[in-house]
Design a protein around this motif. Structure first.
Motif, PDB file in Angstrom:
ATOM      1  N   SER A  32      21.524 -16.247  11.097  1.00  0.00           N
ATOM      2  CA  SER A  32      20.375 -15.952  11.500  1.00  0.00           C
ATOM      3  C   SER A  32      19.570 -15.121  10.279  1.00  0.00           C
ATOM      4  O   SER A  32      18.255 -15.534   9.779  1.00  0.00           O
ATOM      5  CB  SER A  32      19.896 -14.931  12.850  1.00  0.00           C
ATOM      6  OG  SER A  32      18.830 -14.583  12.928  1.00  0.00           O
TER       7      SER A  32
ATOM      8  N   ASP B 150      17.422 -17.389  15.025  1.00  0.00           N
ATOM      9  CA  ASP B 150      18.627 -17.132  16.206  1.00  0.00           C
ATOM     10  C   ASP B 150      18.879 -18.427  16.800  1.00  0.00           C
ATOM     11  O   ASP B 150      20.105 -18.801  16.835  1.00  0.00           O
ATOM     12  CB  ASP B 150      17.978 -16.236  17.128  1.00  0.00           C
ATOM     13  CG  ASP B 150      17.806 -14.689  16.648  1.00  0.00           C
ATOM     14  OD1 ASP B 150      17.996 -14.394  15.585  1.00  0.00           O
ATOM     15  OD2 ASP B 150      17.198 -13.840  17.358  1.00  0.00           O
ATOM     16  N   ASN B 151      17.873 -19.268  17.010  1.00  0.00           N
ATOM     17  CA  ASN B 151      18.005 -20.615  17.620  1.00  0.00           C
ATOM     18  C   ASN B 151      18.863 -21.574  16.434  1.00  0.00           C
ATOM     19  O   ASN B 151      19.869 -22.097  17.179  1.00  0.00           O
ATOM     20  CB  ASN B 151      16.884 -21.220  17.900  1.00  0.00           C
ATOM     21  CG  ASN B 151      16.581 -20.701  19.400  1.00  0.00           C
ATOM     22  OD1 ASN B 151      17.230 -19.986  20.290  1.00  0.00           O
ATOM     23  ND2 ASN B 151      14.975 -20.725  19.707  1.00  0.00           N
TER      24      ASN B 151
ATOM     25  N   LYS C  19      15.906 -27.062  19.962  1.00  0.00           N
ATOM     26  CA  LYS C  19      15.656 -25.564  19.987  1.00  0.00           C
ATOM     27  C   LYS C  19      14.352 -25.089  19.323  1.00  0.00           C
ATOM     28  O   LYS C  19      13.929 -23.928  19.644  1.00  0.00           O
ATOM     29  CB  LYS C  19      17.034 -24.761  19.661  1.00  0.00           C
ATOM     30  CG  LYS C  19      18.275 -25.216  20.385  1.00  0.00           C
ATOM     31  CD  LYS C  19      17.970 -24.305  21.939  1.00  0.00           C
ATOM     32  CE  LYS C  19      19.315 -24.622  22.721  1.00  0.00           C
ATOM     33  NZ  LYS C  19      19.319 -23.929  24.000  1.00  0.00           N
TER      34      LYS C  19
ATOM     35  N   ASP D  36      22.368 -20.265  16.221  1.00  0.00           N
ATOM     36  CA  ASP D  36      23.080 -20.498  17.773  1.00  0.00           C
ATOM     37  C   ASP D  36      23.646 -22.015  17.560  1.00  0.00           C
ATOM     38  O   ASP D  36      24.899 -22.344  17.865  1.00  0.00           O
ATOM     39  CB  ASP D  36      22.425 -20.378  18.848  1.00  0.00           C
ATOM     40  CG  ASP D  36      22.264 -19.109  19.271  1.00  0.00           C
ATOM     41  OD1 ASP D  36      23.193 -18.166  18.782  1.00  0.00           O
ATOM     42  OD2 ASP D  36      21.530 -18.518  19.954  1.00  0.00           O
TER      43      ASP D  36
ATOM     44  N   GLU E 143      12.933 -15.692  16.253  1.00  0.00           N
ATOM     45  CA  GLU E 143      13.449 -16.475  17.246  1.00  0.00           C
ATOM     46  C   GLU E 143      13.956 -17.771  16.759  1.00  0.00           C
ATOM     47  O   GLU E 143      15.164 -18.212  17.348  1.00  0.00           O
ATOM     48  CB  GLU E 143      12.375 -16.740  18.279  1.00  0.00           C
ATOM     49  CG  GLU E 143      12.660 -17.440  19.430  1.00  0.00           C
ATOM     50  CD  GLU E 143      11.377 -17.684  20.435  1.00  0.00           C
ATOM     51  OE1 GLU E 143      11.570 -18.427  21.429  1.00  0.00           O
ATOM     52  OE2 GLU E 143      10.310 -17.134  20.150  1.00  0.00           O
ATOM     53  N   ASP E 144      13.210 -18.435  15.846  1.00  0.00           N
ATOM     54  CA  ASP E 144      14.141 -19.658  15.354  1.00  0.00           C
ATOM     55  C   ASP E 144      15.137 -19.711  14.616  1.00  0.00           C
ATOM     56  O   ASP E 144      15.900 -20.460  14.734  1.00  0.00           O
ATOM     57  CB  ASP E 144      12.810 -20.323  14.568  1.00  0.00           C
ATOM     58  CG  ASP E 144      11.555 -20.906  15.599  1.00  0.00           C
ATOM     59  OD1 ASP E 144      11.822 -21.194  16.452  1.00  0.00           O
ATOM     60  OD2 ASP E 144      10.378 -21.012  14.801  1.00  0.00           O
TER      61      ASP E 144
END
Length: 360
Positions: A149, A101-102, A68, A105, A98-99
């Protein structure tokens, strides 16, 4: 307080990503390095296994981070060296949104973080069953992803604030802001624990209430810009953004809109500490928001604002003579904004000072 339980779980999980290891091709070696580091940390610092991960979870996280986020970006963050060994700690880096969040996840997908929270609540003897059930409902997978996050972005204060909003709501669900028992019936399933209806203005005015017609009383509220004293504090409401919904939703992508028929309201205040030692405005002052029809607002879990600009919580401790400026946020019924008021008290059941301020 209960805050420590959640911070320990969250901190333990992110700290277990403390990264030093080795490993074929670049992606595989990188994933193996992260997995090995997780297992080394789990068997070292977390000997009791409380915050550790097993091999399957460690492999899942290693593969997920590489897939990811990518090896090059992991190197850029300093999580991986050019030799594809792990270095530093994930909690020391500031990932892009973005990173982050990934990464969140991946972590929540590989480790049942909600169950870890639930287990920690169940072991906390200082919490009632109703409080535990409320916490378990509040800290679901989506809430955990949001918190992690923020931690991966280096926003520990915001993560803490997001924790404390639901925590305070769950802690207060069985009693009013003035210590009166208001707990309602709880069904057979603890998860169905309900928050009692908001009290009306008549509930807020007890025998010990001050003259309602005096300045700052219920029938004669102060206005914006008026200073007043409550406990060890001098407080002034500077401004009100009656519909701050767009402002708050734009502040953080994880923020959820208010419940149907409500809007977010931001109230900006000054608070000057007049005591002899120190105080913290966010914790010492007890604001209660009252609608134009006389009901209190913002007491449900669904009323949490999430991350919002200028949060008073971030301002920390004040010493004699110091002044802090910050925002308070509440989810407010859109059709009851006219006539809205804020009641300010202090976190001291022996002090019955209370001041009403009109917010329109």
């Amino acid at each position: 307080m209960k805050k420590n339980t959640m911070l320990l779980v969250a901190g333990g999980l992110t700290a277990s990503l403390a990264l030093s290891a080795c490993g074929n091709n670049e992606d595989q070696r990188a994933a193996e390095a992260i997995s090995a580091s997780l297992m080394e940390n789990a068997s070292g610092e977390d000997e009791d296994g409380e915050f550790g991960v097993d091999q399957e979870q460690a492999d899942c996280i290693g593969d997920g981070f590489v897939d990811k986020i990518g090896v090059d970006q992991l190197k850029e963050y300093g999580i991986l060296t050019d030799d594809l060994e792990t270095a530093g700690e994930v909690t020391d880096v500031q990932m892009s949104v973005e990173d982050a969040d990934n990464a969140a996840d991946v972590l929540v997908g590989c480790v049942d973080t909600s169950s870890l929270m639930a287990d920690s609540f169940a072991e906390d003897d200082s919490m009632t069953e109703e409080e535990q059930a409320c916490m378990m409902e509040a800290f679901n997978d989506d809430a955990m992803k949001k918190m992690f996050s923020l931690l991966f972005q280096g926003k520990e204060q915001e993560a803490t604030a997001d924790l404390m909003g639901p925590v305070m709501s769950c802690m207060m669900q069985g009693e009013s802001m003035w210590g009166d028992d208001m707990s309602g019936e709880v069904g057979g399933d603890a998860a169905s624990a309900t928050v009692p209806p908001a009290p009306t203005m008549s509930d807020l005015s007890g025998d010990e209430a001050a003259d309602p017609d005096a300045p700052g009383g219920q029938n004669n509220p102060l206005g914006l810009g008026d200073e007043f004293e409550v406990g060890d504090w001098t407080v002034k409401v500077n401004s009100v953004e009656e519909d701050a919904t767009e402002t708050i939703l734009a502040e953080n992508q994880f923020n959820e809109p208010p419940s149907e028929g409500n809007q977010f309201m931001l109230v900006n205040i000054d608070a000057t500490y007049n005591g002899d030692t120190s105080g913290t405005a966010y914790w010492d002052l007890r604001p209660t928001f009252v609608t134009g029809t006389g009901n209190t607002a913002g007491g449900q879990l669904s009323d949490m604002c999430g991350s919002y600009p200028g949060n008073l919580m971030y301002e920390g401790e004040q010493f004699p003579g110091s002044t802090v400026t910050g925002n308070l946020c509440v989810s407010f019924p859109s059709d009851q904004v006219d006539g809205a008021m804020m009641i300010t008290e202090v976190m001291d059941f022996d002090n019955n000072d209370r001041v009403f301020v009109e917010l329109n």
